[in-house]
Design a protein around this motif. Structure first.
Motif, PDB file in Angstrom:
ATOM      1  N   MET A 241       0.952  -1.167   0.025  1.00  0.00           N
ATOM      2  CA  MET A 241       0.136   0.202  -0.069  1.00  0.00           C
ATOM      3  C   MET A 241       1.060   1.173  -0.120  1.00  0.00           C
ATOM      4  SD  MET A 241      -3.048   1.127   2.673  1.00  0.00           S
ATOM      5  CE  MET A 241      -3.887  -0.446   2.446  1.00  0.00           C
ATOM      6  N   THR A 242       0.556   2.131  -0.753  1.00  0.00           N
ATOM      7  CA  THR A 242       1.415   3.212  -0.952  1.00  0.00           C
ATOM      8  C   THR A 242       0.600   4.551  -0.099  1.00  0.00           C
ATOM      9  OG1 THR A 242       0.246   4.008  -3.066  1.00  0.00           O
ATOM     10  CG2 THR A 242       2.253   2.741  -3.328  1.00  0.00           C
ATOM     11  N   LEU A 243       1.273   5.551   0.039  1.00  0.00           N
ATOM     12  CA  LEU A 243       0.578   6.764   0.723  1.00  0.00           C
ATOM     13  C   LEU A 243      -0.544   7.429  -0.169  1.00  0.00           C
ATOM     14  CD1 LEU A 243       0.813   8.463   3.129  1.00  0.00           C
ATOM     15  CD2 LEU A 243       2.420  10.014   2.236  1.00  0.00           C
ATOM     16  N   ASP A 244      -0.558   7.286  -1.598  1.00  0.00           N
ATOM     17  CA  ASP A 244      -1.257   7.717  -2.167  1.00  0.00           C
ATOM     18  C   ASP A 244      -2.873   7.095  -2.272  1.00  0.00           C
ATOM     19  OD1 ASP A 244       0.294   9.626  -3.516  1.00  0.00           O
ATOM     20  OD2 ASP A 244       0.858   8.712  -5.280  1.00  0.00           O
ATOM     21  N   THR A 245      -2.573   5.773  -1.946  1.00  0.00           N
ATOM     22  CA  THR A 245      -3.679   4.778  -1.630  1.00  0.00           C
ATOM     23  C   THR A 245      -4.252   4.825  -0.382  1.00  0.00           C
ATOM     24  OG1 THR A 245      -2.357   2.623  -1.516  1.00  0.00           O
ATOM     25  CG2 THR A 245      -3.247   3.312  -3.646  1.00  0.00           C
ATOM     26  N   LEU A 246      -3.329   4.927   0.756  1.00  0.00           N
ATOM     27  CA  LEU A 246      -3.666   5.021   2.079  1.00  0.00           C
ATOM     28  C   LEU A 246      -4.588   6.118   2.683  1.00  0.00           C
ATOM     29  CD1 LEU A 246      -3.365   3.757   5.066  1.00  0.00           C
ATOM     30  CD2 LEU A 246      -1.414   4.869   5.229  1.00  0.00           C
ATOM     31  N   LEU A 247      -3.900   7.140   2.149  1.00  0.00           N
ATOM     32  CA  LEU A 247      -4.746   8.584   2.738  1.00  0.00           C
ATOM     33  C   LEU A 247      -6.156   8.664   2.219  1.00  0.00           C
ATOM     34  CD1 LEU A 247      -1.855  11.165   2.578  1.00  0.00           C
ATOM     35  CD2 LEU A 247      -2.902   9.863   4.531  1.00  0.00           C
ATOM     36  N   PRO A 248      -6.451   8.232   0.867  1.00  0.00           N
ATOM     37  CA  PRO A 248      -7.873   8.527   0.610  1.00  0.00           C
ATOM     38  C   PRO A 248      -8.780   7.457   1.428  1.00  0.00           C
ATOM     39  CG  PRO A 248      -6.552   8.707  -1.291  1.00  0.00           C
ATOM     40  CD  PRO A 248      -5.846   8.261  -0.065  1.00  0.00           C
ATOM     41  N   GLY A 249      -8.204   6.096   1.533  1.00  0.00           N
ATOM     42  CA  GLY A 249      -9.134   5.163   2.379  1.00  0.00           C
ATOM     43  C   GLY A 249      -9.001   5.716   3.843  1.00  0.00           C
ATOM     44  N   PHE A 250      -8.107   6.064   4.515  1.00  0.00           N
ATOM     45  CA  PHE A 250      -8.084   6.506   5.527  1.00  0.00           C
ATOM     46  C   PHE A 250      -9.237   7.719   5.925  1.00  0.00           C
ATOM     47  CE2 PHE A 250      -6.812   9.124   9.339  1.00  0.00           C
ATOM     48  CZ  PHE A 250      -6.180   8.234  10.302  1.00  0.00           C
ATOM     49  N   ALA A 251      -9.071   8.633   5.003  1.00  0.00           N
ATOM     50  CA  ALA A 251      -9.975   9.759   5.118  1.00  0.00           C
ATOM     51  C   ALA A 251     -11.427   9.399   4.821  1.00  0.00           C
ATOM     52  CB  ALA A 251      -9.609  10.946   4.258  1.00  0.00           C
ATOM     53  N   ALA A 252     -11.671   8.604   4.080  1.00  0.00           N
ATOM     54  CA  ALA A 252     -12.940   8.035   3.550  1.00  0.00           C
ATOM     55  C   ALA A 252     -13.626   7.022   5.020  1.00  0.00           C
ATOM     56  CB  ALA A 252     -12.970   7.036   2.395  1.00  0.00           C
ATOM     57  N   ALA A 253     -12.815   6.550   5.676  1.00  0.00           N
ATOM     58  CA  ALA A 253     -13.012   5.709   6.872  1.00  0.00           C
ATOM     59  C   ALA A 253     -13.769   6.440   7.994  1.00  0.00           C
ATOM     60  CB  ALA A 253     -11.869   4.596   7.228  1.00  0.00           C
ATOM     61  N   VAL A 254     -12.799   7.325   8.124  1.00  0.00           N
ATOM     62  CA  VAL A 254     -13.006   8.588   9.047  1.00  0.00           C
ATOM     63  C   VAL A 254     -14.425   9.139   8.935  1.00  0.00           C
ATOM     64  CG1 VAL A 254     -12.377  10.676  10.313  1.00  0.00           C
ATOM     65  CG2 VAL A 254     -10.505   8.819  10.179  1.00  0.00           C
ATOM     66  N   GLU A 255     -14.414   9.638   7.542  1.00  0.00           N
ATOM     67  CA  GLU A 255     -15.691  10.327   7.300  1.00  0.00           C
ATOM     68  C   GLU A 255     -16.933   9.421   7.344  1.00  0.00           C
ATOM     69  OE1 GLU A 255     -15.116  11.938   3.287  1.00  0.00           O
ATOM     70  OE2 GLU A 255     -13.513  13.562   4.240  1.00  0.00           O
ATOM     71  N   ALA A 256     -17.013   8.370   7.248  1.00  0.00           N
ATOM     72  CA  ALA A 256     -18.026   7.334   7.073  1.00  0.00           C
ATOM     73  C   ALA A 256     -17.983   6.818   8.707  1.00  0.00           C
ATOM     74  CB  ALA A 256     -17.694   6.294   6.226  1.00  0.00           C
ATOM     75  N   GLY A 257     -17.221   6.921   9.544  1.00  0.00           N
ATOM     76  CA  GLY A 257     -17.286   6.523  10.831  1.00  0.00           C
ATOM     77  C   GLY A 257     -17.059   4.871  10.809  1.00  0.00           C
ATOM     78  N   ASN A 258     -16.636   4.488   9.867  1.00  0.00           N
ATOM     79  CA  ASN A 258     -16.161   2.953   9.655  1.00  0.00           C
ATOM     80  C   ASN A 258     -15.068   2.383  10.145  1.00  0.00           C
ATOM     81  OD1 ASN A 258     -15.803   0.443   8.581  1.00  0.00           O
ATOM     82  ND2 ASN A 258     -16.775   1.050   6.620  1.00  0.00           N
ATOM     83  N   GLY A 259     -15.163   2.159  11.653  1.00  0.00           N
ATOM     84  CA  GLY A 259     -13.943   1.633  12.443  1.00  0.00           C
ATOM     85  C   GLY A 259     -13.236   0.505  11.739  1.00  0.00           C
ATOM     86  N   ALA A 260     -13.854  -0.440  11.067  1.00  0.00           N
ATOM     87  CA  ALA A 260     -13.199  -1.534  10.470  1.00  0.00           C
ATOM     88  C   ALA A 260     -12.300  -1.230   9.291  1.00  0.00           C
ATOM     89  CB  ALA A 260     -14.136  -2.612  10.168  1.00  0.00           C
ATOM     90  N   ALA A 261     -12.721  -0.378   8.533  1.00  0.00           N
ATOM     91  CA  ALA A 261     -12.190   0.254   7.523  1.00  0.00           C
ATOM     92  C   ALA A 261     -10.831   0.975   7.920  1.00  0.00           C
ATOM     93  CB  ALA A 261     -12.961   1.192   6.493  1.00  0.00           C
TER      94      ALA A 261
END
Length: 54
Positions: free
Chosen positions: A1-21
């Motif tokens: 996983m690269t930073l370019d793929t990690l950050l959008p996934g991290f942000a999307a998980a936080v915005e959705a309140g998805n703890g597993a993600a």
């Protein structure tokens, strides 16, 4: 996983309140440091902080 793929996934998980993600962005023994709530170790604790404390 690269930073370019990690950050959008991290942000999307936080915005959705998805703890597993969010937890999936970390290794099994990963550590999330929150300025207000402190240190959370492991995926279970990281998921819990997003779903139940933030």
């Amino acid at each position: 996983m690269t930073l370019d793929t990690l950050l959008p996934g991290f942000a999307a998980a936080v915005e959705a309140g998805n703890g597993a993600a969010l937890a999936a962005c970390f290794t099994e023994d990963g550590i999330y440091h929150d300025t207000f709530y402190g240190k959370f170790e492991g995926r279970e604790a990281i998921a819990d902080v997003l779903e139940n404390r933030l």
